[in-house]
Motif scaffolding. Sequence first.
Motif, PDB file in Angstrom:
ATOM      1  N   LYS A 177     -11.713  12.245   5.414  1.00 24.94           N
ATOM      2  CA  LYS A 177     -13.084  12.272   4.800  1.00 24.94           C
ATOM      3  C   LYS A 177     -13.155  10.873   5.762  1.00 24.94           C
ATOM      4  CE  LYS A 177     -11.697  14.569   0.629  1.00 24.94           C
ATOM      5  NZ  LYS A 177     -11.082  14.354  -0.557  1.00 24.94           N
ATOM      6  N   VAL A 178     -12.865  10.061   5.813  1.00 33.15           N
ATOM      7  CA  VAL A 178     -13.418   8.544   5.913  1.00 33.15           C
ATOM      8  C   VAL A 178     -14.042   8.502   7.558  1.00 33.15           C
ATOM      9  CG1 VAL A 178     -12.346   5.421   6.316  1.00 33.15           C
ATOM     10  CG2 VAL A 178     -11.655   7.420   4.435  1.00 33.15           C
ATOM     11  N   ILE A 179     -12.852   9.171   8.725  1.00 29.45           N
ATOM     12  CA  ILE A 179     -12.604   8.796   9.750  1.00 29.45           C
ATOM     13  C   ILE A 179     -14.058   9.506   9.901  1.00 29.45           C
ATOM     14  CG2 ILE A 179     -12.944  10.208  11.847  1.00 29.45           C
ATOM     15  CD1 ILE A 179      -9.523   9.970  11.518  1.00 29.45           C
ATOM     16  N   VAL A 180     -14.113  11.338   9.613  1.00 28.68           N
ATOM     17  CA  VAL A 180     -15.713  11.669   8.782  1.00 28.68           C
ATOM     18  C   VAL A 180     -17.084  10.955   8.123  1.00 28.68           C
ATOM     19  CG1 VAL A 180     -17.365  13.945   8.674  1.00 28.68           C
ATOM     20  CG2 VAL A 180     -14.755  13.905   9.480  1.00 28.68           C
ATOM     21  N   SER A 181     -16.972  10.599   7.416  1.00 31.89           N
ATOM     22  CA  SER A 181     -17.934   9.753   6.560  1.00 31.89           C
ATOM     23  C   SER A 181     -18.472   8.529   7.547  1.00 31.89           C
ATOM     24  CB  SER A 181     -17.223   9.257   5.195  1.00 31.89           C
ATOM     25  OG  SER A 181     -17.728  10.929   4.398  1.00 31.89           O
ATOM     26  N   VAL A 182     -17.304   8.208   7.921  1.00 33.02           N
ATOM     27  CA  VAL A 182     -18.298   6.516   8.194  1.00 33.02           C
ATOM     28  C   VAL A 182     -18.236   6.696  10.588  1.00 33.02           C
ATOM     29  CG1 VAL A 182     -17.398   4.048   9.799  1.00 33.02           C
ATOM     30  CG2 VAL A 182     -16.611   5.547   7.656  1.00 33.02           C
ATOM     31  N   GLY A 183     -17.566   7.945  10.987  1.00 36.03           N
ATOM     32  CA  GLY A 183     -18.066   8.113  12.297  1.00 36.03           C
ATOM     33  C   GLY A 183     -19.783   9.185  12.445  1.00 36.03           C
ATOM     34  N   ILE A 184     -19.737   9.739  11.319  1.00 35.91           N
ATOM     35  CA  ILE A 184     -20.861  10.429  11.829  1.00 35.91           C
ATOM     36  C   ILE A 184     -22.747   9.698  11.614  1.00 35.91           C
ATOM     37  CG2 ILE A 184     -22.638  11.976  10.366  1.00 35.91           C
ATOM     38  CD1 ILE A 184     -19.758  13.914  10.475  1.00 35.91           C
ATOM     39  N   PRO A 185     -22.646   8.351  10.672  1.00 33.13           N
ATOM     40  CA  PRO A 185     -23.123   7.817  10.764  1.00 33.13           C
ATOM     41  C   PRO A 185     -23.918   6.464  11.672  1.00 33.13           C
ATOM     42  CG  PRO A 185     -22.531   8.199   8.520  1.00 33.13           C
ATOM     43  CD  PRO A 185     -21.479   8.709   9.532  1.00 33.13           C
ATOM     44  N   VAL A 186     -22.081   6.457  12.216  1.00 28.22           N
ATOM     45  CA  VAL A 186     -21.776   6.076  13.273  1.00 28.22           C
ATOM     46  C   VAL A 186     -22.521   6.427  14.729  1.00 28.22           C
ATOM     47  CG1 VAL A 186     -20.796   3.960  15.233  1.00 28.22           C
ATOM     48  CG2 VAL A 186     -19.753   4.188  12.437  1.00 28.22           C
ATOM     49  N   LEU A 187     -22.153   7.382  14.847  1.00 26.92           N
ATOM     50  CA  LEU A 187     -22.744   8.234  16.272  1.00 26.92           C
ATOM     51  C   LEU A 187     -24.093   8.421  16.387  1.00 26.92           C
ATOM     52  CD1 LEU A 187     -21.319   9.895  18.821  1.00 26.92           C
ATOM     53  CD2 LEU A 187     -22.008  12.163  16.600  1.00 26.92           C
ATOM     54  N   ALA A 188     -24.461   8.755  14.685  1.00 23.05           N
ATOM     55  CA  ALA A 188     -25.947   8.619  15.021  1.00 23.05           C
ATOM     56  C   ALA A 188     -27.205   7.924  14.702  1.00 23.05           C
ATOM     57  CB  ALA A 188     -26.594   9.666  13.675  1.00 23.05           C
TER      58      ALA A 188
END
Lengths: 250, 283
Positions: A177-188
């Motif tokens: 959950k942390v990876i996805v929650s942080v990863g998607i905004p960082v990617l975007a």
Amino acid sequence: MKLVPTIRYNVQDIITKTIPVYYGVFTLIFLTLFSMSKLTSLYMAGSFSGASFNSTVLIVVIGFVYTRSSFRYLTQMGVSKRTQITGKVISILLISAVAVVMDRLLELFAEFLFKSTEMTYEGSGIAFSLFDAYLSKLGPVAREMTLIGLGYTSRVMLLSATVFIAMLYVRMNTAAKVIVSVGIPVLAFVGMPALAMLIPEQMAKLIHTIAEITGLSNGLPIRSILWMTGGTVIFMMLYSLITRRAPIKD
Amino acid sequence: MSSLELIGISKSFGNVKALDDINLTFEEGKIYGLLGRNGAGKTTMLKIIYEMLFPNSGAVHMDGHAIGGNDTALGKMFFIGEKNYFPEEMKVEKAFRLMNDFRKDFDPAYANRLADAFGLNIKKKIKSLSTGYASIFKNILALASNAPFILLDEPVLGLDANHRDMFYKFMIEKYSESPFTAIISTHLIEEVADVVEHVVIIRNGCIIRDEPRESLLDSGYSVSGKADTVRAFVSGREVLGTDALGGFETAYVLGECPKNDLPEGLEISRMDLQRLFIQLTNS
């Protein structure tokens, strides 16, 4: 088969409580602005966009808020995952239909209300601006049908996507959950701009290709409708895959 | 005749094996006690039966057919667990109403009668119920569901002695009127000892006992007396464990209780279910 009660459970509260409250608030806002412009000596002029006053936010909230709780409740009621999936798909289609009709009614109401004021309401804002050329060539019925088609498929796809993401969160452990929650905004917000700087030509080409395929760059709403239908099918399939053997986590 | 069958069920959580090749049949019209120490695998087993969890291998069959996502088979059961899976904002009365929607055999009048008897305020939101009343609420749903198989995981959690007594009385009353299968997982063994007809004991994910209560209780006995005499008597017999106090000792023995040839100064008694359970699961 517990499909009918499952659908009823999924949509009843949303259609009888959430949607009326949501649109009731907008109606009150419009009535307040109208009253102020008519009853006070204040000079009020401005323009509203349909993009600000539609069900987009509502649909995202519904997708995220109801998915986990309905999954747990329906499992407690002994509803099989297969029925839950079917029920969810039908509920998405129903809720989106109600939302698009409510959006259109709100637009018509706002247009009617502000006609005699200095304020203007631009209904279906995004759709109008993207497909303006195409829509202006259509007759009133075809235009209305195309707008409803665009509105409906966009809401169905958005709701399918949020339901899938919400279910993904139900399945994921805390680390994921942390990876996805942080990863998607960082990617975007970091990754994509960085790529655009590093390989500008390729990124521009990619964006252009996507815009063309989806009908956004060439102003073809039918292509957008088909693309969003395809997106919906993919999100629903992904939702089905992760729900089929989803355990209840305490 | 309806039956619920677990065939080769295994379930692991990471490196921990929660259930190891479980084969078990629950027959119609019996009250089962599912006993085990903390972490033995009781809740995991019940959740797998109700498809709240999925096994790594094996299958659960209802009336000879794999449940595998079958609404009809799942509708023949009702599970209540320690946790609450109802929307927190939902009121008790709405939960009753919705239950009626999903389960046509649910008896709302009976549910309301039980709510009255227990003093459960049906106007309250589920999230505002105390631990005890949350258990009462779920127990009422289970009893009023009229499901042929009721899976009760710690049904008396947080209930005071009076409410526990009431719950067992209502359950027996209901069972006497129209028998159903209840699988009760609990740590309060003394309280269910007189209620259950059949006992399943699970230890470290394996079934170590699956037999009628009477036959289980007949399978062992305790012998007490002076330590030397007791030790001499139990020599060569299968001893589950011993308790010593001063010069006296009590040994818990597996096997048929000897009626004759009892040395003087020894007292033999039948073990109660809790004592037998402790001895069987101590090691």
